[in-house]
Design a protein around this motif. Structure first.
Motif, PDB file in Angstrom:
ATOM      1  N   ARG A 229       0.694  -1.199  -0.030  1.00 42.07           N
ATOM      2  CA  ARG A 229      -0.077   0.060   0.027  1.00 42.07           C
ATOM      3  C   ARG A 229       0.831   1.240   0.057  1.00 42.07           C
ATOM      4  O   ARG A 229       0.525   2.210  -0.798  1.00 42.07           O
ATOM      5  N   GLU A 230       1.999   1.322   0.688  1.00 47.18           N
ATOM      6  CA  GLU A 230       2.824   2.728   0.929  1.00 47.18           C
ATOM      7  C   GLU A 230       3.247   2.949  -0.502  1.00 47.18           C
ATOM      8  O   GLU A 230       3.406   4.126  -0.795  1.00 47.18           O
TER       9      GLU A 230
ATOM     10  N   THR B 164       0.594   4.485  -2.437  1.00 45.22           N
ATOM     11  CA  THR B 164       0.018   6.064  -2.051  1.00 45.22           C
ATOM     12  C   THR B 164       1.316   7.072  -2.394  1.00 45.22           C
ATOM     13  O   THR B 164       0.880   8.096  -2.744  1.00 45.22           O
ATOM     14  N   ARG B 165       2.464   6.451  -2.404  1.00 44.15           N
ATOM     15  CA  ARG B 165       3.440   7.355  -2.932  1.00 44.15           C
ATOM     16  C   ARG B 165       3.453   7.698  -4.124  1.00 44.15           C
ATOM     17  O   ARG B 165       3.560   8.679  -4.713  1.00 44.15           O
TER      18      ARG B 165
END
Length: 229
Positions: free
Chosen positions: A185-186, A189-190
């Motif tokens: 997910r990170e 998101t980035r």
């Protein structure tokens, strides 16, 4: 929940979605061999490493098929919708091997499941065997395209492509997009923040508005500079 016999209207529905069923020599006997299941959203239909319990045919709903890693990440391989066949289940039955991926109902799902011995008998019937191999070949081509994308495309290209084709608003969480792309997910998101800074999208709660579809297409095809560069 498993029902002991098929409702009278179910076999015509199944034949409409899976035409090869209509070519079986004894439809009444064939219908009696199915298990009829109603599964709530989130149900694990089959699990990676387990023996295959049967050949699923979806009548309503959807099954997400994904491959897991030792680190707990998943890569979505495909989704089985009404009228589709499951390559993982089919290859397991043909090869007598454990299942190579997990299948989870993404919504309330109705399906028929043909037990392995019945599947073996049906495959001796040429029209059914031809139908299964035809759909299997189509799905295998899709999986080859996915493997090529994972191996050779940057993640920003794949994310841009995943956002396109759903209208002006994509209703999905960052985690759902990460699962679809086989990442975390990170990172999604980035990348979305980069797309947002470039004016390509606007991110809200569990939805992403597309502001510049042409720009996203450029990123997806590598025709433009990746967002944020």
């Amino acid at each position: 929940m498993v029902e002991p016999a098929l409702p009278t209207d179910l076999w015509p529905r199944a034949q409409a979605l899976y035409p090869a069923l209509g070519e079986l020599p004894n439809a009444a006997t064939a219908a009696a061999e199915f298990a009829h299941l109603h599964l709530p959203a989130g149900t694990v239909v089959f699990d990676e490493g387990s023996p295959c319990q049967g050949f699923p045919m979806v009548l309503q709903g959807e099954i997400r098929v994904a491959r897991g890693s030792a680190a707990g990440r998943q890569l979505e391989l495909y989704r089985v919708t009404p009228g589709d066949l499951c390559v993982v289940s089919t290859s397991c039955l043909f090869g007598s091997l454990p299942l190579s991926a997990q299948g989870v109902a993404t919504q309330a799902t109705e399906l028929l499941v043909l037990p392995p011995p019945a599947f073996d008998r049906w495959c001796a019937h040429e029209p059914f065997r031809r139908y299964v191999f035809g759909v299997f070949a189509d799905r295998l081509a899709d999986l080859m395209a996915l493997a090529e994308a994972v191996a050779f495309q940057r993640l920003d290209q794949r994310l841009a492509a995943a956002l396109l084709g759903h209208g002006a608003t994509v209703r999905a969480t960052h985690q759902q997009l990460a699962d679809e792309l086989g990442t975390v997910r990170e990172i999604v998101t980035r990348l979305l923040r980069r797309f947002e800074r470039a004016g390509l999208v606007s991110c809200g709660r569990e939805q992403i508005s597309l502001l510049d579809a042409a720009g996203l297409r450029a990123v997806a095809s590598a025709a433009g500079t990746p967002a944020g560069h």
